[in-house]
Design an enzyme around this catalytic site. Structure first.
Site, PDB file in Angstrom:
ATOM      1  N   ASP A 185       0.941  -1.264  -0.197  1.00  0.00           N
ATOM      2  CA  ASP A 185       0.031  -0.033   0.071  1.00  0.00           C
ATOM      3  C   ASP A 185       0.926   1.373   0.048  1.00  0.00           C
ATOM      4  OD1 ASP A 185       0.910  -0.549   2.386  1.00  0.00           O
ATOM      5  OD2 ASP A 185      -1.015  -0.942   3.390  1.00  0.00           O
ATOM      6  N   ASN A 225      -7.349  -2.652  14.472  1.00  0.00           N
ATOM      7  CA  ASN A 225      -8.984  -2.821  14.177  1.00  0.00           C
ATOM      8  C   ASN A 225      -8.899  -4.043  13.036  1.00  0.00           C
ATOM      9  OD1 ASN A 225      -8.047  -1.907  11.657  1.00  0.00           O
ATOM     10  ND2 ASN A 225      -9.390  -0.298  11.708  1.00  0.00           N
TER      11      ASN A 225
HETATM   12  C1  F6R Z   1       1.439  -1.503   6.141  1.00  0.00           C
HETATM   13  C2  F6R Z   1       0.014  -2.097   6.375  1.00  0.00           C
HETATM   14  C3  F6R Z   1      -0.589  -1.872   7.649  1.00  0.00           C
HETATM   15  C4  F6R Z   1      -0.032  -2.254   8.840  1.00  0.00           C
HETATM   16  C5  F6R Z   1      -0.644  -2.152  10.092  1.00  0.00           C
HETATM   17  C6  F6R Z   1       0.169  -2.429  11.199  1.00  0.00           C
HETATM   18  O1  F6R Z   1       1.858  -1.497   4.953  1.00  0.00           O
HETATM   19  O2  F6R Z   1      -0.427  -2.564   5.346  1.00  0.00           O
HETATM   20  O3  F6R Z   1      -1.634  -2.943   7.269  1.00  0.00           O
HETATM   21  O4  F6R Z   1       0.659  -3.562   8.716  1.00  0.00           O
HETATM   22  O5  F6R Z   1      -1.213  -0.875  10.184  1.00  0.00           O
HETATM   23  O6  F6R Z   1       1.087  -1.365  11.326  1.00  0.00           O
HETATM   24  P1  F6R Z   1       2.179  -1.420  12.543  1.00  0.00           P
HETATM   25  O7  F6R Z   1       3.209  -2.313  12.172  1.00  0.00           O
HETATM   26  O8  F6R Z   1       2.723   0.001  12.594  1.00  0.00           O
HETATM   27  O9  F6R Z   1       1.203  -1.604  13.945  1.00  0.00           O
END
Ligand code: F6R
Length: 244
Positions: A70, A137
């Protein structure tokens, strides 16, 4: 019950090492692997291990191709918090990868065209391992709760929950966090041969509990992993496993 392989580790370092071991084995067996990559805090430790193994010449990224999940919309590609910048800073600049083989969706410009372009690219390849983090979430990529599982690459409005979670990267100022992103859809994620989801910390415990319950519910996007035909690893620390 889920057929996902759950690996519970003592801490963040062990979680990162277990995930890294799977990537390292693949790269030794298949030097021209196609990797699906994620950003966020969770993969940093894993990327550090891969950088170390590359520097010691145990693995090479020379023939590796990568596709990221993303990218934020409406911030310049070179913004210090763009996922393009993140990938360069935390992985690509430190390994022997050919930058032409690295791909991220484009967040600037026409999101519909950018989504179609990335979808077409993804439809031409097969990802060997897709790495995922998970939102508190239950989001994967930026597929927020309620997203249809059969959507391909698309633009999303980030939920308030995600904007709040990500404010830490934007000086804790919610107004600075982009409100939209382009993401691989769950359909694209499920196309990967193998999926590795990593998570640490108590704020991920509920999402991990939901995935491991075997439920399939579009309000919990990560529960789509229970539909995957190939291998899925969920690698977590004790805190993220604390509600199972
Ligand atoms: C990032 C992504 C998100 C993160 C998720 C967890 O490319 O696709 O789904 O993996 O928001 O983020 P962190 O690792 O910062 O807790």
């Amino acid at each position: 019950m889920s057929k996902i392989e759950l690996i519970i580790t003592n801490n963040y370092e062990e979680m990162s090492q277990k995930a890294a071991d799977i990537f390292i084995n693949l790269l030794k067996k298949k030097p021209n692997s196609v990797l699906g990559l994620a950003t966020g805090s969770t993969p940093i430790g894993l990327y550090k291990i891969l950088i170390k193994k590359n520097k010691s010449k145990e693995i090479s990224f020379k023939d590796v191709i990568t596709y990221n999940l993303d990218e934020y919309c409406n911030i310049p590609k070179n913004h210090e918090q763009s996922y393009f910048t993140y990938m360069n800073k935390n992985l690509f600049a430190h390994i022997d990868i050919n930058k032409d083989n690295t791909h991220l969706p484009l967040g600037e410009g026409d999101s519909k065209l950018n989504s179609e372009k990335y979808e077409n690219e993804l439809n031409k390849i097969k990802i060997d391992i897709q790495l995922l983090g998970v939102g508190s979430n239950g989001h994967i990529g930026f597929n927020e709760p309620g997203t249809d599982f059969d959507l391909g690459v698309h633009e999303v409005n980030l939920t308030e929950n995600t904007i709040k979670d990500n404010a830490r990267f934007f000086e804790n100022d919610i107004s600075k966090v982009p409100k939209k992103a382009i993401t691989m859809g769950i359909k694209n994620i499920l196309n990967a041969e193998t999926i590795i989801l990593i998570a640490n910390g108590k704020n991920k415990a509920n999402a991990i509990k939901n995935i491991m319950s075997g439920i399939i519910d579009k309000n919990i996007p990560a529960s789509a992993l229970n539909l995957h035909k190939g291998k899925v690893y969920v690698i977590v620390d004790k805190d993220a496993a604390s509600m199972i």
